[in-house]
Design an enzyme around this catalytic site. Structure first.
Site, PDB file in Angstrom:
ATOM      1  N   LYS A  34       0.866  -1.177   0.000  1.00  0.00           N
ATOM      2  CA  LYS A  34       0.000   0.000   0.000  1.00  0.00           C
ATOM      3  C   LYS A  34       0.905   1.230   0.000  1.00  0.00           C
ATOM      4  O   LYS A  34       1.506   1.572   1.024  1.00  0.00           O
ATOM      5  CB  LYS A  34      -0.902  -0.003   1.240  1.00  0.00           C
ATOM      6  CG  LYS A  34      -1.908   1.149   1.282  1.00  0.00           C
ATOM      7  CD  LYS A  34      -3.078   0.909   0.353  1.00  0.00           C
ATOM      8  CE  LYS A  34      -4.138   1.995   0.503  1.00  0.00           C
ATOM      9  NZ  LYS A  34      -5.304   1.769  -0.366  1.00  0.00           N
ATOM     10  N   GLY A 110      -8.106   5.479  -4.091  1.00  0.00           N
ATOM     11  CA  GLY A 110      -9.050   6.092  -5.010  1.00  0.00           C
ATOM     12  C   GLY A 110      -8.845   5.590  -6.429  1.00  0.00           C
ATOM     13  O   GLY A 110      -8.641   4.405  -6.666  1.00  0.00           O
ATOM     14  N   PRO A 203     -19.271 -10.647  -4.914  1.00  0.00           N
ATOM     15  CA  PRO A 203     -20.596 -10.398  -4.333  1.00  0.00           C
ATOM     16  C   PRO A 203     -20.557  -9.321  -3.265  1.00  0.00           C
ATOM     17  O   PRO A 203     -19.613  -9.233  -2.474  1.00  0.00           O
ATOM     18  CB  PRO A 203     -20.979 -11.757  -3.741  1.00  0.00           C
ATOM     19  CG  PRO A 203     -19.687 -12.463  -3.512  1.00  0.00           C
ATOM     20  CD  PRO A 203     -18.767 -11.992  -4.601  1.00  0.00           C
ATOM     21  N   GLY A 205     -20.972  -7.686   0.084  1.00  0.00           N
ATOM     22  CA  GLY A 205     -20.933  -8.299   1.398  1.00  0.00           C
ATOM     23  C   GLY A 205     -19.910  -9.409   1.538  1.00  0.00           C
ATOM     24  O   GLY A 205     -19.870 -10.081   2.572  1.00  0.00           O
TER      25      GLY A 205
END
Length: 246
Positions: A34, A110, A203, A205
């Site tokens: 990251k 972003g 999916p 969730g």
């Protein structure tokens, strides 16, 4: 060795979940980088911690910079008084990780052209810096499912082509149980506007539970090119919408 930069059509489209899904299905050692984490205070878990939680794997994770306010990295760095992170620093970290990991995932903040410093350098510049070191990076684009995603996907794909960067494919970051008309139509249109294949639809969730349940969901939602069993043609056909009057 594969270096994959993960970017999105915007914020909150599911980049971290997609990064975790790819990491969960990969064979061999995986590193997740990251470059700049924003909106997280010192000591709080960030995106790499979420990837670890979701995969349940022993991954190598690294965060190069952290800024407490939830802003674009350049603004967050300037307001915090902390140094920004640049393309050279990122490329060197990628090269170091790639020496020991068959797969290196670099998750951006972003969208592709979010600024990381006052010079306006972006995740795309970081990928180009990695390419200059001979690392042959590709880009995975995480897109939203609904209305408006075709424009942001097309703009991102155009920006990548202009910079000579390889768009490996598109993953829908959050596919709902009951997709609306635009979402269903977008399945056929996304690969067209991207000029790259649709490689999955995670999916909505999916991040609720980590470990093996998450890995199973990832396998069913990502295409074989990313380690899964998902079939884009079959999924698109199953959600196809007949034109009015037919």
């Amino acid at each position: 060795m594969t270096v994959l930069f993960v970017t999105g059509t915007g914020t909150e489209v599911g980049k971290t979940v997609a990064t975790a899904a790819v990491a969960a299905l990969a064979d061999g050692p995986v590193a997740v980088l990251k470059p700049g984490q924003t909106g997280v205070a010192p000591g709080e878990p960030g995106d790499v911690a979420e990837v670890l939680r979701l995969t349940g794997r022993d991954l190598t994770v690294r965060e190069l910079a952290r800024y407490p306010e939830p802003l674009a990295p350049d603004t967050a760095a300037r307001r915090s008084g902390l140094p920004p992170v640049g393309p050279g620093q990122v490329a060197e970290a990628v090269a170091e990780l790639a020496a020991e990991h068959p797969l290196v995932l670099v998750e951006g903040a972003g969208g592709l052209l979010v600024r990381y410093d006052d010079e306006g350098r972006t995740l795309a510049d970081m990928a180009r810096a990695a390419a200059a070191l001979g690392l042959a990076p590709a880009v995975l684009l995480v897109a939203s499912a609904g209305l408006g995603t075709l424009n942001t996907t097309a703009l991102t794909a155009e920006a990548l082509r202009a910079r000579g960067l390889d768009l490996r494919g598109v993953v829908i970051g959050a596919w709902p149980a009951e997709p609306d008309l635009a979402m269903r139509c977008n399945l056929a249109d996304l690969p067209t506007v991207a000029g790259a294949p649709l490689l999955g639809a995670l999916p909505l969730g999916a991040a609720a539970v980590g470990g093996e349940p998450f890995t199973a969901a990832a396998r069913a939602a990502l295409a074989p090119a990313l380690g899964g069993t998902w079939d884009a043609a079959a999924f698109t056909a199953a959600h196809a919408v007949a034109p009015p009057g037919r």
